[in-house]
Design an enzyme around this catalytic site. Structure first.
Site, PDB file in Angstrom:
ATOM      1  CG  ASN A   7       4.513  18.154  11.799  1.00 25.01           C
ATOM      2  OD1 ASN A   7       4.047  19.106  12.412  1.00 25.01           O
ATOM      3  ND2 ASN A   7       5.779  18.101  11.424  1.00 25.01           N
ATOM      4  CE  LYS A  14       4.882  20.641   6.526  1.00 27.37           C
ATOM      5  NZ  LYS A  14       6.297  21.054   6.743  1.00 27.37           N
ATOM      6  NE  ARG A  56       5.436  20.992  15.703  1.00 29.40           N
ATOM      7  CZ  ARG A  56       5.230  22.168  15.153  1.00 29.40           C
ATOM      8  NH1 ARG A  56       4.409  22.270  14.116  1.00 29.40           N
ATOM      9  NH2 ARG A  56       5.838  23.245  15.595  1.00 29.40           N
ATOM     10  CG  HIS A 145      10.650  25.647  16.163  1.00 27.85           C
ATOM     11  ND1 HIS A 145      10.888  26.995  16.157  1.00 27.85           N
ATOM     12  CD2 HIS A 145       9.488  25.480  15.468  1.00 27.85           C
ATOM     13  CE1 HIS A 145       9.934  27.624  15.501  1.00 27.85           C
ATOM     14  NE2 HIS A 145       9.074  26.725  15.069  1.00 27.85           N
ATOM     15  N   GLY A 185      11.318  29.383   9.599  1.00 26.87           N
ATOM     16  CA  GLY A 185      10.126  29.141   8.805  1.00 26.87           C
ATOM     17  C   GLY A 185       9.086  30.172   9.192  1.00 26.87           C
ATOM     18  N   GLY A 187       7.348  30.081  11.799  1.00 32.24           N
ATOM     19  CA  GLY A 187       7.885  30.292  13.129  1.00 32.24           C
ATOM     20  C   GLY A 187       9.382  30.116  13.047  1.00 32.24           C
ATOM     21  NE  ARG A 216       4.259  32.436  15.449  1.00 32.37           N
ATOM     22  CZ  ARG A 216       4.677  31.176  15.602  1.00 32.37           C
ATOM     23  NH1 ARG A 216       5.088  30.745  16.781  1.00 32.37           N
ATOM     24  NH2 ARG A 216       4.703  30.364  14.562  1.00 32.37           N
ATOM     25  CG  ASP A 261       6.137  33.747   1.017  1.00 34.43           C
ATOM     26  OD1 ASP A 261       7.363  33.797   0.784  1.00 34.43           O
ATOM     27  OD2 ASP A 261       5.425  32.771   0.718  1.00 34.43           O
ATOM     28  NE  ARG A 263       7.912  31.528  -1.159  1.00 32.75           N
ATOM     29  CZ  ARG A 263       7.131  30.448  -1.137  1.00 32.75           C
ATOM     30  NH1 ARG A 263       7.403  29.425  -1.943  1.00 32.75           N
ATOM     31  NH2 ARG A 263       6.086  30.380  -0.337  1.00 32.75           N
ATOM     32  CD  GLU A 362       8.883  19.925  12.795  1.00 30.17           C
ATOM     33  OE1 GLU A 362       8.966  20.811  13.659  1.00 30.17           O
ATOM     34  OE2 GLU A 362       7.996  19.900  11.923  1.00 30.17           O
TER      35      GLU A 362
END
Length: 388
Positions: A7, A14, A56, A145, A185, A187, A216, A261, A263, A362
């Site tokens: 992925n 990943k 992916r 997605h 996320g 995206g 984006r 981010d 956070r 995913e």
């Protein structure tokens, strides 16, 4: 059948080895991946065999509407779509090549994020552009997605007590389940799912359309972009770079280092930084509006799903989004929302619409599609893909 899932994101990798029951046998994540290394090293340490590799791939264009076994021709056609997803397609190709080199002879399957949306109704898929343009360049809303939205919608059906069967949820009132999946996320996109099928989504021809994202822009006025090109002393490359890399939450928050981010943005907003507070309010405003639009496409709403890194872990975003959706019968239990660990129901008792937080998987969707494509291919094996 064991599946090695590769992925690739725009900058991440990943790797998962899943057994036939979709249990993870081995895994590794690379947050900053430049397209080289890691795959061969991971493959060399695997505790089990690899029967098929599932990749992916973000953009399948008009041709790839389902998973496909990769051969040289398929790889070349995937490469030809790079202009439509310049951040993601090169990484997917790098993953395909690296896995082929590490595991020569093992069949590989491409699983496309656009495929789940291939059956969008014409009214949802069509841009109001000249017909000769649409036909010449296959201009339409592709959506993205799809692997995440497909898994989230199926998992949601399981969690609320049934399975999607023949377009309907068994054990519930007649009629197709109406669900909005929020993949939030780096995206971000929404998908309206009815009876297990995508009927509308927020991303379009490319992954730039729709919600505000980390870097984006999401949907902006095309006339403004034309104005910038004509009067702003900016070139096409300048605008493209800004829309992809310097807009979204990062562009709004104006934090040191350009962080998008959430956070970091929450911390800055809570210490009195107005641009950071504006960034998160714009994000939630667009999210609420998008959910309402998806519900309108469905003719109502039975289930609202949050998934992806922000969707799973940001209780503030969930609470603020739902606070503006009471007219759809959506209410949250504050404690459940604050303390939830996916997969979880965070709706208030008596909420007309179920609210679920579902871990993005995913890898499970890719593994299922890879197995299905290989079985449908029969016993024949494709020629190994060589790096190139």
């Amino acid at each position: 059948m064991n599946v090695l899932v590769v992925n690739t994101g725009s900058s991440s990798l990943k790797l998962r080895l899943l057994d036939p029951a979709d249990e993870v046998i081995a895994e590794t994540d690379v947050e900053r991946w430049d397209g080289s290394g890691h795959v061969a090293e991971f493959a060399a340490t695997l505790p089990g065999t690899v029967d098929v590799i599932g990749h992916r791939v973000v953009h399948g264009g008009p041709e790839f509407t389902g998973p496909v076994v990769i051969d040289r021709a398929v790889r070349d056609r995937i490469a030809a779509l790079t202009d439509l997803a310049p951040l993601h397609q090169p990484r997917a190709l790098a993953g395909i090549d690296a896995a082929a080199e590490a595991l020569p002879g093992v069949p590989a399957v491409a699983c496309f994020d656009t495929a789940f949306h291939a059956g969008l109704p014409d009214a949802a898929a069509t841009y109001a552009l000249p017909g000769d343009w649409r036909r010449r360049w296959s201009l339409r809303r592709y959506g993205f997605h799809g692997l995440s939205h497909a898994y989230a919608s199926r998992r949601a059906a399981e969690l609320i007590g049934g399975e999607l069967t023949g377009g309907e949820l068994t054990g519930r009132a007649p009629g197709a389940l109406r669900l909005v999946s929020c993949h939030l996320g780096a995206g971000a996109s929404l998908c309206a799912v009815k009876g297990g099928r995508s009927v509308d989504t927020t991303m379009g021809f490319t992954p730039l359309e729709g919600l505000v994202m980390v870097t984006r822009c999401g949907t902006v006025d095309p006339g403004m972009l034309l104005w910038l090109l004509q009067h702003g002393d900016l070139g096409v490359d300048d605008v493209a770079d800004a829309l992809e890399h310097r807009s979204g939450l990062a562009g709004l928050a104006e934090l040191p280092g350009g962080s998008g981010d959430l956070r970091d943005i929450h911390r800055a907003a809570e210490t009195g930084k107005p641009p950071a507070d504006l960034a998160r309010r714009v994000f939630v405003h667009r999210l609420r509006a998008g959910v309402a639009a998806m519900a309108a496409a469905l003719g109502g709403l039975d289930v609202l799903v949050f998934t992806g890194g922000i969707g799973e872990h940001d209780a503030w975003v969930r609470a603020e989004a739902v606070a503006g959706l009471a007219f759809l019968g959506v209410t949250l239990d504050a404690a459940r929302n604050r303390d939830c660990r996916p997969d979880a129901d965070v709706g208030a008792g008596g909420s007309a619409t179920r609210v679920l937080v579902i871990a993005a998987r995913e890898d499970v969707e890719i593994a299922a599609q890879a197995r299905r494509a290989l079985v449908s291919r029969g016993s024949s094996r494709p020629s190994p893909v060589r790096p190139g």
